[in-house]
Design a protein around this motif. Structure first.
Motif, PDB file in Angstrom:
ATOM      1  N   SER A  28       1.144  -1.254   0.001  1.00 46.09           N
ATOM      2  CA  SER A  28       0.173  -0.098  -0.017  1.00 46.09           C
ATOM      3  C   SER A  28       0.831   1.231   0.010  1.00 46.09           C
ATOM      4  O   SER A  28       1.917   1.285   0.734  1.00 46.09           O
ATOM      5  N   SER A  29       0.406   2.339  -0.630  1.00 48.76           N
ATOM      6  CA  SER A  29       1.181   3.427  -0.575  1.00 48.76           C
ATOM      7  C   SER A  29       1.340   4.131   0.642  1.00 48.76           C
ATOM      8  O   SER A  29       2.043   4.954   0.879  1.00 48.76           O
ATOM      9  N   LYS A  30       0.358   3.762   1.604  1.00 48.69           N
ATOM     10  CA  LYS A  30       0.526   4.475   2.939  1.00 48.69           C
ATOM     11  C   LYS A  30       1.414   3.545   3.799  1.00 48.69           C
ATOM     12  O   LYS A  30       1.701   4.218   4.858  1.00 48.69           O
ATOM     13  N   GLU A  31       2.017   2.481   3.497  1.00 44.93           N
ATOM     14  CA  GLU A  31       3.006   1.941   4.245  1.00 44.93           C
ATOM     15  C   GLU A  31       4.355   2.708   4.506  1.00 44.93           C
ATOM     16  O   GLU A  31       4.730   2.791   5.594  1.00 44.93           O
ATOM     17  N   PRO A  32       4.853   3.255   3.619  1.00 44.30           N
ATOM     18  CA  PRO A  32       6.026   4.311   4.054  1.00 44.30           C
ATOM     19  C   PRO A  32       5.718   5.222   4.726  1.00 44.30           C
ATOM     20  O   PRO A  32       6.714   5.527   5.585  1.00 44.30           O
ATOM     21  N   LEU A  33       4.516   5.925   4.440  1.00 46.32           N
ATOM     22  CA  LEU A  33       4.197   6.914   5.586  1.00 46.32           C
ATOM     23  C   LEU A  33       3.953   6.329   6.917  1.00 46.32           C
ATOM     24  O   LEU A  33       4.399   7.144   7.930  1.00 46.32           O
ATOM     25  N   MET A  34       3.455   5.170   7.160  1.00 50.16           N
ATOM     26  CA  MET A  34       3.171   4.525   8.512  1.00 50.16           C
ATOM     27  C   MET A  34       4.627   4.313   9.119  1.00 50.16           C
ATOM     28  O   MET A  34       4.884   4.470  10.298  1.00 50.16           O
ATOM     29  N   LYS A  35       5.512   3.857   8.338  1.00 48.67           N
ATOM     30  CA  LYS A  35       6.824   3.513   8.991  1.00 48.67           C
ATOM     31  C   LYS A  35       7.529   4.393   9.421  1.00 48.67           C
ATOM     32  O   LYS A  35       8.300   4.780  10.277  1.00 48.67           O
ATOM     33  N   GLY A  36       7.437   5.806   8.538  1.00 48.40           N
ATOM     34  CA  GLY A  36       8.083   7.132   8.902  1.00 48.40           C
ATOM     35  C   GLY A  36       7.453   7.535  10.308  1.00 48.40           C
ATOM     36  O   GLY A  36       8.131   8.129  11.250  1.00 48.40           O
ATOM     37  N   MET A  37       5.957   7.470  10.435  1.00 49.84           N
ATOM     38  CA  MET A  37       5.296   7.835  11.766  1.00 49.84           C
ATOM     39  C   MET A  37       6.040   7.058  12.774  1.00 49.84           C
ATOM     40  O   MET A  37       5.963   7.533  13.811  1.00 49.84           O
ATOM     41  N   ILE A  38       6.062   5.964  12.601  1.00 53.42           N
ATOM     42  CA  ILE A  38       6.419   4.874  13.689  1.00 53.42           C
ATOM     43  C   ILE A  38       7.941   5.190  14.224  1.00 53.42           C
ATOM     44  O   ILE A  38       8.327   5.453  15.335  1.00 53.42           O
ATOM     45  N   GLN A  39       8.820   5.314  13.092  1.00 52.78           N
ATOM     46  CA  GLN A  39      10.287   6.006  13.300  1.00 52.78           C
ATOM     47  C   GLN A  39      10.267   7.302  14.231  1.00 52.78           C
ATOM     48  O   GLN A  39      10.930   7.547  15.128  1.00 52.78           O
ATOM     49  N   SER A  40       9.238   8.190  13.621  1.00 47.65           N
ATOM     50  CA  SER A  40       9.442   9.513  14.523  1.00 47.65           C
ATOM     51  C   SER A  40       9.097   9.506  15.910  1.00 47.65           C
ATOM     52  O   SER A  40       9.247  10.330  16.652  1.00 47.65           O
ATOM     53  N   MET A  41       8.241   8.456  16.379  1.00 46.49           N
ATOM     54  CA  MET A  41       7.784   8.230  17.786  1.00 46.49           C
ATOM     55  C   MET A  41       9.017   7.403  18.228  1.00 46.49           C
ATOM     56  O   MET A  41       8.850   6.701  19.530  1.00 46.49           O
ATOM     57  N   ASP A  42      10.063   7.198  17.715  1.00 45.84           N
ATOM     58  CA  ASP A  42      11.205   6.164  18.339  1.00 45.84           C
ATOM     59  C   ASP A  42      10.824   4.720  18.742  1.00 45.84           C
ATOM     60  O   ASP A  42      11.088   4.215  19.722  1.00 45.84           O
ATOM     61  N   LEU A  43       9.954   4.130  17.798  1.00 47.73           N
ATOM     62  CA  LEU A  43       9.561   2.711  17.734  1.00 47.73           C
ATOM     63  C   LEU A  43      10.126   2.124  16.670  1.00 47.73           C
ATOM     64  O   LEU A  43      10.880   2.785  15.816  1.00 47.73           O
ATOM     65  N   ILE A  44      10.183   0.768  16.738  1.00 48.54           N
ATOM     66  CA  ILE A  44      10.894   0.138  15.886  1.00 48.54           C
ATOM     67  C   ILE A  44       9.853  -0.471  14.713  1.00 48.54           C
ATOM     68  O   ILE A  44       8.872  -1.187  15.119  1.00 48.54           O
ATOM     69  N   PRO A  45       9.995  -0.007  13.619  1.00 46.11           N
ATOM     70  CA  PRO A  45       8.892  -0.429  12.607  1.00 46.11           C
ATOM     71  C   PRO A  45       9.066  -2.027  11.855  1.00 46.11           C
ATOM     72  O   PRO A  45      10.303  -2.185  11.857  1.00 46.11           O
ATOM     73  N   VAL A  46       8.137  -2.872  11.980  1.00 46.45           N
ATOM     74  CA  VAL A  46       8.051  -3.910  11.456  1.00 46.45           C
ATOM     75  C   VAL A  46       7.267  -4.463  10.293  1.00 46.45           C
ATOM     76  O   VAL A  46       6.139  -3.947  10.467  1.00 46.45           O
ATOM     77  N   ASN A  47       7.723  -5.131   9.507  1.00 47.40           N
ATOM     78  CA  ASN A  47       6.902  -5.507   8.229  1.00 47.40           C
ATOM     79  C   ASN A  47       6.732  -7.022   8.574  1.00 47.40           C
ATOM     80  O   ASN A  47       7.563  -7.788   8.288  1.00 47.40           O
ATOM     81  N   ARG A  48       5.325  -7.356   8.981  1.00 41.39           N
ATOM     82  CA  ARG A  48       5.210  -8.826   9.159  1.00 41.39           C
ATOM     83  C   ARG A  48       4.999  -9.656   7.760  1.00 41.39           C
ATOM     84  O   ARG A  48       4.928 -10.851   8.119  1.00 41.39           O
ATOM     85  N   LYS A  49       5.106  -9.057   6.829  1.00 43.04           N
ATOM     86  CA  LYS A  49       5.100  -9.740   5.431  1.00 43.04           C
ATOM     87  C   LYS A  49       6.374 -10.076   4.693  1.00 43.04           C
ATOM     88  O   LYS A  49       6.561 -10.881   3.806  1.00 43.04           O
ATOM     89  N   GLU A  50       7.325  -9.177   5.111  1.00 46.57           N
ATOM     90  CA  GLU A  50       8.486  -9.145   4.301  1.00 46.57           C
ATOM     91  C   GLU A  50       9.662  -9.007   5.433  1.00 46.57           C
ATOM     92  O   GLU A  50       9.567  -8.427   6.205  1.00 46.57           O
ATOM     93  N   SER A  51      10.644  -9.696   4.910  1.00 46.60           N
ATOM     94  CA  SER A  51      11.873  -9.482   5.859  1.00 46.60           C
ATOM     95  C   SER A  51      12.623  -8.095   5.501  1.00 46.60           C
ATOM     96  O   SER A  51      12.676  -7.505   4.489  1.00 46.60           O
ATOM     97  N   ASP A  52      13.054  -7.432   6.857  1.00 45.64           N
ATOM     98  CA  ASP A  52      13.453  -6.119   6.738  1.00 45.64           C
ATOM     99  C   ASP A  52      14.883  -5.992   7.191  1.00 45.64           C
ATOM    100  O   ASP A  52      14.945  -5.925   8.663  1.00 45.64           O
ATOM    101  N   PRO A  53      15.973  -6.385   6.513  1.00 45.06           N
ATOM    102  CA  PRO A  53      17.434  -6.532   7.112  1.00 45.06           C
ATOM    103  C   PRO A  53      17.675  -5.427   7.923  1.00 45.06           C
ATOM    104  O   PRO A  53      18.518  -5.272   8.779  1.00 45.06           O
ATOM    105  N   LYS A  54      17.214  -4.015   7.571  1.00 44.34           N
ATOM    106  CA  LYS A  54      17.546  -2.738   8.291  1.00 44.34           C
ATOM    107  C   LYS A  54      17.001  -2.728   9.496  1.00 44.34           C
ATOM    108  O   LYS A  54      17.623  -2.276  10.518  1.00 44.34           O
ATOM    109  N   THR A  55      15.680  -3.077   9.715  1.00 41.53           N
ATOM    110  CA  THR A  55      15.283  -3.215  10.936  1.00 41.53           C
ATOM    111  C   THR A  55      15.979  -4.053  11.855  1.00 41.53           C
ATOM    112  O   THR A  55      16.030  -3.745  13.076  1.00 41.53           O
TER     113      THR A  55
END
Length: 227
Positions: A88-115
């Motif tokens: 979804s086009s909203k996912e990058p926005l959601m990830k940025g919002m989570i990072q702005s709150m000093d939380l750890i963003p997690v994608n449950r459907k794909e592996s995220d090496p950076k995270t």
């Protein structure tokens, strides 16, 4: 988001709260850990609309008072999205919002090496609690038959972390809240043993059962491990 989140941290993080068994935090002695708690559904319609996890603010404030930095893993993917389907086009926005709150963003459907790399970097520093809500979603009360998810056991094994159960009684906002700390799982265990133990601890803390029962639970878990 920061303009909204910071006042919420103050309002709910500084709520009048009774703490129980905080001496257990001293036993962790600067170690990183996984902090798991029941997930409270907000009664306030405004908070429900925002999906605002005020329970996380309360835990974070308690840990900070005892010199432990607290963060949490938060999913940003669309839950209904199947593997291979375009994000979804909203996912990058959601990830940025989570990072702005000093939380750890997690994608449950794909592996995220950076995270994974970022989380490992934080854990290696020590004295950090990675928050998780094993119920998976909000509820107005913890029940005996509640199914818990085993992701906490996977992280515990991967990073060799103890798991700290925390029960929050803050369903009635008209009275002081209560946060009770349970006995940690010190060594990695299989997921079904972890979920069984955490569920029992939540119930014990909810009912404020005695130390004798607490020790009996630990004995039962040790027996299951040896088997």
């Amino acid at each position: 988001m920061l303009a909204l989140i910071k006042p919420m941290r103050c309002i709910y993080g500084l709520r009048k709260c009774e703490y129980e068994n905080v001496h257990i935090l001293k036993e962790l002695n600067g170690r990183s850990m996984i902090a798991v708690a029941n997930h409270i559904k907000p009664r306030n319609k405004f908070l429900s609309f925002l999906s605002m996890p005020y329970d996380a603010f309360m835990i974070r404030h308690m840990l900070k008072k005892h010199g432990i930095y607290g963060t949490a893993m938060t999913s940003y993917d669309v839950a209904s999205r199947k593997k291979g389907v375009k994000a979804s086009s909203k996912e990058p926005l959601m990830k940025g919002m989570i990072q702005s709150m000093d939380l750890i963003p997690v994608n449950r459907k794909e592996s995220d090496p950076k995270t994974i790399k970022e989380m490992k970097r934080r854990l290696d520093k020590g004295n950090i609690a990675i928050g998780m809500f094993p119920e998976g979603t909000y509820f107005r009360g913890f029940r005996k038959n509640r199914k818990l998810h085993g992701g906490m056991a996977i992280l515990s094994k991967r990073y060799n972390l103890p798991i700290l159960p925390i029960y929050i009684d803050s369903y009635n906002m008209n009275r002081p809240s209560r946060i009770s700390i349970g006995n940690p799982i010190w060594e990695p265990m299989d997921a079904h043993l972890v979920t069984e133990y955490i569920a029992k601890e939540f119930l014990r803390l909810k009912e404020r059962r005695t130390v004798e029962i607490e020790e009996e639970q630990l004995l039962n878990v040790d027996t299951l491990i040896t088997k």
